[in-house]
Design a protein around this motif. Structure first.
Motif, PDB file in Angstrom:
ATOM      1  N   ARG A  17       4.300  11.881 -10.568  1.00 34.57           N
ATOM      2  CA  ARG A  17       3.510  12.896  -9.874  1.00 34.57           C
ATOM      3  C   ARG A  17       4.256  14.228  -9.938  1.00 34.57           C
ATOM      4  O   ARG A  17       5.096  14.522  -9.082  1.00 34.57           O
ATOM      5  CB  ARG A  17       3.290  12.460  -8.427  1.00 34.57           C
ATOM      6  N   GLU A  88      -1.538   9.525   1.986  1.00 32.05           N
ATOM      7  CA  GLU A  88      -2.808  10.236   1.813  1.00 32.05           C
ATOM      8  C   GLU A  88      -3.514   9.853   0.507  1.00 32.05           C
ATOM      9  O   GLU A  88      -4.717  10.034   0.362  1.00 32.05           O
ATOM     10  CB  GLU A  88      -2.620  11.754   1.913  1.00 32.05           C
ATOM     11  N   TYR A  89      -2.747   9.312  -0.456  1.00 29.24           N
ATOM     12  CA  TYR A  89      -3.311   8.862  -1.734  1.00 29.24           C
ATOM     13  C   TYR A  89      -3.180   7.345  -1.916  1.00 29.24           C
ATOM     14  O   TYR A  89      -3.582   6.828  -2.949  1.00 29.24           O
ATOM     15  CB  TYR A  89      -2.607   9.554  -2.906  1.00 29.24           C
ATOM     16  N   ASP A  90      -2.582   6.655  -0.945  1.00 26.82           N
ATOM     17  CA  ASP A  90      -2.268   5.231  -1.064  1.00 26.82           C
ATOM     18  C   ASP A  90      -1.569   4.982  -2.402  1.00 26.82           C
ATOM     19  O   ASP A  90      -1.991   4.157  -3.212  1.00 26.82           O
ATOM     20  CB  ASP A  90      -3.528   4.370  -0.937  1.00 26.82           C
ATOM     21  N   LEU A  91      -0.465   5.710  -2.618  1.00 27.74           N
ATOM     22  CA  LEU A  91       0.196   5.736  -3.920  1.00 27.74           C
ATOM     23  C   LEU A  91       1.710   5.736  -3.759  1.00 27.74           C
ATOM     24  O   LEU A  91       2.251   6.508  -2.961  1.00 27.74           O
ATOM     25  CB  LEU A  91      -0.236   7.019  -4.662  1.00 27.74           C
TER      26      LEU A  91
END
Length: 144
Positions: A17, A88-91
């Motif tokens: 990311r 917030e992105y389940d990442l």
């Protein structure tokens, strides 16, 4: 590239990311963003680079979204990695954080990203309040 934060977990698959963040000094103060969720914290304004977006375009967009300010003359001053869970992105992400120094030019309005507030504070105070160790370290290195 230097790593900050939690140790890499071998049982987790991390998604790269890339992100860009800005140190924005003016008259002895630094412009930060205060983010409310997932937990309240002070941060350098910035965030993820969208697919197909240039890092500098992302920097201008993110600073505006999180502070309401326009910037000029960004220059890269460093980079680091963090391996974190982003609820917030389940990442699970390998955040590749590139930091720029830029000049805040004009406040165009309030932040457009919900849950963010622009905050000016002395750089010395920011070193104590920034939530991210990598950001604190780069700021401290600039002060020396």
């Amino acid at each position: 590239m230097r790593r900050f934060g939690e140790a890499v977990r071998p049982d987790i698959r991390y998604t790269p990311r890339p992100g860009v963040y800005a140190m924005l000094p003016l008259n002895g103060s630094l412009l930060l963003t205060h983010q409310i969720e997932p937990e309240p914290e002070f941060q350098l304004p910035g965030g993820g680079v969208d697919p197909g977006e240039s890092p500098l375009r992302a920097l201008h967009r993110e600073v505006y979204e999180e502070t309401g300010w326009s910037i000029a003359a960004p220059r890269r001053i460093g980079a680091f990695r963090r391996f974190v869970y982003m609820p917030e992105y389940d990442l699970w992400a390998e955040k590749i954080c590139t930091i720029y120094m830029a000049r805040p030019v004009r406040r165009l309005g309030p932040p457009t990203e919900p849950g963010h507030m622009a905050v000016w504070m002395p750089a010395e105070t920011a070193m104590d309040l920034l939530a991210n160790e990598g950001e604190r370290t780069l700021l401290a290195n600039l002060a020396t």
